[in-house]
Every structure is written in C-alpha cells, then in structure tokens.
Enzyme design. Structure first.
Site, short mmCIF file in Angstrom:
data_model
loop_
_atom_site.label_atom_id
_atom_site.label_comp_id
_atom_site.label_asym_id
_atom_site.label_seq_id
_atom_site.Cartn_x
_atom_site.Cartn_y
_atom_site.Cartn_z
CD GLU A 82 -2.90 -0.97 2.37
OE1 GLU A 82 -4.11 -1.10 2.20
OE2 GLU A 82 -2.39 -0.84 3.49
CB CYS A 329 1.12 5.23 11.57
SG CYS A 329 1.82 6.66 10.85
N1 SAH Z 1 9.95 0.44 10.47
C1 SAH Z 1 10.03 1.86 10.39
C2 SAH Z 1 9.01 2.46 9.47
C3 SAH Z 1 7.60 2.43 10.00
S1 SAH Z 1 7.02 4.02 9.98
C4 SAH Z 1 9.97 2.44 11.79
O1 SAH Z 1 9.78 1.68 12.73
O2 SAH Z 1 10.18 3.63 11.95
C5 SAH Z 1 5.49 3.94 10.64
C6 SAH Z 1 5.36 4.65 11.97
O3 SAH Z 1 4.04 4.38 12.45
C7 SAH Z 1 6.29 4.12 13.02
O4 SAH Z 1 6.68 5.13 13.90
C8 SAH Z 1 5.40 3.13 13.73
O5 SAH Z 1 5.89 2.79 14.99
C9 SAH Z 1 4.11 3.89 13.77
N2 SAH Z 1 2.95 3.05 14.04
C10 SAH Z 1 2.81 1.73 13.87
N3 SAH Z 1 1.58 1.32 14.27
C11 SAH Z 1 0.93 2.41 14.69
C12 SAH Z 1 -0.38 2.64 15.20
N4 SAH Z 1 -1.26 1.65 15.34
N5 SAH Z 1 -0.73 3.91 15.54
C13 SAH Z 1 0.15 4.94 15.36
N6 SAH Z 1 1.40 4.78 14.88
C14 SAH Z 1 1.79 3.53 14.55
#
Ligand code: SAH
Length: 336
Positions: A82, A329
């Site tokens: 996506e 996210c």
């Molecule tokens: N693997 C990388 C890229 C992911 S970026 C990293 O960890 O940075 C996506 C961002 O969204 C990351 O900060 C992740 O922790 C956050 N994220 C994941 N699940 C989420 C959720 N349910 N609610 C809000 N943020 C979330």
C-alpha cells in the site's frame, strides 16, 4: 528507474537515449514506451515488446473525506502493498511509500507485522508508487505535484537499504524527479549499522526514529527489536549522526494508554533527548482490529508535551485523520 537503463545498455544504445527515457518517465510522466516520441518508432516498439512498463498493478483505491488517498498495489507475485497520498495546506502533497512486502519487526501495536516479511521491494517498485501519484495529480489537479516523500509505509526501510537509497537517489536526481533531499524522510526504529551508513551519504535527508518509550523495559515489551539494540546504543548512534550531519532528528512516539504514557517514562525520555538536536512527534495511537491497546487521553499528550517543553525538546502532537480509510500508521494491512 533501472530496468530500462539495463536494457538499453544491453542493446548498445547510446547514453543519451537513457536520458531521454528518464525525462519522459519522470518529467513528462508517460505511461508507456509508445508515448516516448523522442525515441525512434522502431525503438519504441521494441521496448514495448520486450519490457513491462509497470511492475505494480493498482487493484484498489480509497479516498477519505479529507482527500487522503490510499492505493493498494499488487506485485508480479500477487503480493499486496500500500501507498498513501496525504494532502496538506500550502500545496504540500506527501507520499508515504512501502519498501518491503510486509514486515519482520513485530511491534505489538502495529497491524503490518502480522503479515510476515515476504521480500524487499526493488527501487523501481518504490519509485513506481511515487510516480503513480505524480501522474494522477497531473491528470486531475495539474497545479499540484508530489512535494514530500516519507518512507513510512510497509515497513523497515533500513532492512532494504540499497534499494531504498537507490530509489531516493533517482527521485532526488536533477535530471529525473528532482525532489529536494530535505523533502524526503526515512523512518527506522533500530537498524544501527545502517544509520551509520546513512549519516555518511552526502545527502540532506531527514531521519525519523520510532522511539515510542523512554525505558528499555517498556520499549522491549512493545518493540522486540529493542532487545537487539537497547536504547542507549540507539541514542549513542544518533548522537554520532547529529555530530556528523548537523541535522535534527525527528522522533516518533505513539501514545499507548497505561503502556508508555506514564510520567516516569516521559522523564526517562527527556533525559535521553535533552541537549540533543531532536524534535518529538507525539502520535495518537490508531487502533487496529482485535486490539489490545487504547490511545492515551488528550490530557496525557499535552502533559507529555509540557514536560518536554520544560526541557527544551520541541514537540508536536500529530493530528490523526484519515482513519476512515484505515490508511493510518499501523493500519496498513491491505484490507480490500
Ligand atoms: N519500520 C520503520 C518504518 C515504519 S514508519 C519504523 O519503525 O520507523 C510507521 C510509523 O508508524 C512508526 O513510527 C510506527 O511505529 C508507527 N505506528 C505503527 N503502528 C501504529 C499505530 N497503530 N498507531 C500509530 N502509529 C503507529
């Protein structure tokens, strides 16, 4: 894009032919080799016959109430990935790209890990996601274009470092998309050796770190990768990064009620970040199906921001919109 470059080199075409195709794809935004009128008809036909112009097929698209667009693509092996286009004021349009077919990071609050990692996306597949939106904007709102790119989709860009960097270099290239490096952000949570490589790249890219906790105890609970590189190692590496690049690091902190939103956790975090060139994004948690977590209250988020402010760590509370299309996210998990 590299697939046509390799092809043209193999059939001994001159270098300027590659540049003509670059321009046609990145700037004129053609949708097939047949449209590249700067090439001879014979070459156009030959390329159309021998090469697939697209590597990703769009299979679904959703538009939210505020014009955020989420697109579901399919790779040649029918894997689903996506990408999201986020609309902001001032003509800013940010594409959030995926760089892997799913994830191997197992953060407990995120929907994507449940899909397991299948493979890395190639640089061409990453670029194609951006070009998709660039073409679409040109057709529907020609006064807009893609102005920012975040590597925050599915899922760990530094797990796929070479392809990610190659895609960035193409997007940044003056003769191709020519998007300023400062408009490109790569997000990671743990791959320290790659952060060290990243700081040596001669580009002014932004680095975002998913930190999500101030203590190892909490971070390891919600992000198992913390057991590989504990917080102090991460912070030491980031300190080296700042010394080398003089660039501010953006930290992301997803707010999970009763998990990482205690005052002691915030205090521990500012101790790690004080005097560092840091900016913290406080992110409201987006719920996923069968959830065990809840988002912290607004009050808690403001309290957190105040604590950080007291110690000179700038912080922003992100507005979490677009949940009506599950784009947000942690919600990228290809519900069709
Ligand atoms: N693997 C990388 C890229 C992911 S970026 C990293 O960890 O940075 C996506 C961002 O969204 C990351 O900060 C992740 O922790 C956050 N994220 C994941 N699940 C989420 C959720 N349910 N609610 C809000 N943020 C979330």
């Amino acid at each position: 894009m590299n697939f046509y470059k390799k092809y043209l080199e193999e059939i001994w075409e001159k270098k300027f032919r590659i540049q003509q195709v670059d321009k046609a794809i990145y700037q004129d935004l053609v949708e097939g080799f047949g449209e590249i009128t700067t090439l001879s008809k014979t070459l156009r036909e030959k390329m159309s016959k021998d090469l697939d112009f697209f590597r990703l097929k769009k299979i679904n698209e959703k538009v939210s109430k505020d014009w955020t667009q989420k697109v579901l693509f399919e790779t040649k092996e029918w894997f689903k990935v996506e990408s999201v286009l986020m609309r902001h004021d001032n003509f800013r349009n940010t594409v959030c790209v995926s760089c892997q077919v799913w994830c191997a990071q197992w953060c407990t609050f995120c929907a994507t890990w449940k899909l397991w990692l299948k493979r890395n996306l190639s640089s061409d597949e990453i670029i194609e996601q951006v070009l998709y939106f660039q073409r679409k904007l040109k057709k529907t709102e020609p006064w807009h274009k893609v102005t920012n790119i975040v590597y925050m989709g599915m899922w760990e860009p530094f797990h796929n470092y070479e392809e990610v960097l190659d895609s960035i270099k193409n997007i940044h290239d003056q003769k191709k998309m020519w998007l300023g490096a400062r408009h490109i952000t790569v997000s990671t949570s743990w791959v320290l050796p790659k952060i060290k490589e990243f700081m040596k790249e001669d580009l002014q890219l932004n680095l975002a770190i998913s930190i999500h906790a101030g203590t190892d105890e909490t971070r390891s609970k919600i992000m198992p990768v913390n057991k590989i590189y504990p917080l102090q190692d991460l912070i030491d590496t980031l300190e080296e990064y700042v010394k080398n690049t003089w660039r501010r690091i953006f930290y992301e902190y997803v707010m999970l009620k009763w998990v990482n939103d205690k005052e002691s956790e915030f205090e521990a975090l500012w101790k790690l970040l004080e005097w560092k060139l840091a900016h913290l994004n406080i992110i409201p948690y987006n719920s996923a199906p069968n959830d065990i977590y809840e988002c912290s209250s607004r009050n808690t988020m403001y309290k957190f921001k105040e604590i950080l402010k007291k110690y000179d760590v700038p912080a922003t509370i992100r507005v979490s919109l677009w949940q009506d299309i599950d784009w947000a996210c942690g919600q990228l998990a290809w519900k069709e």
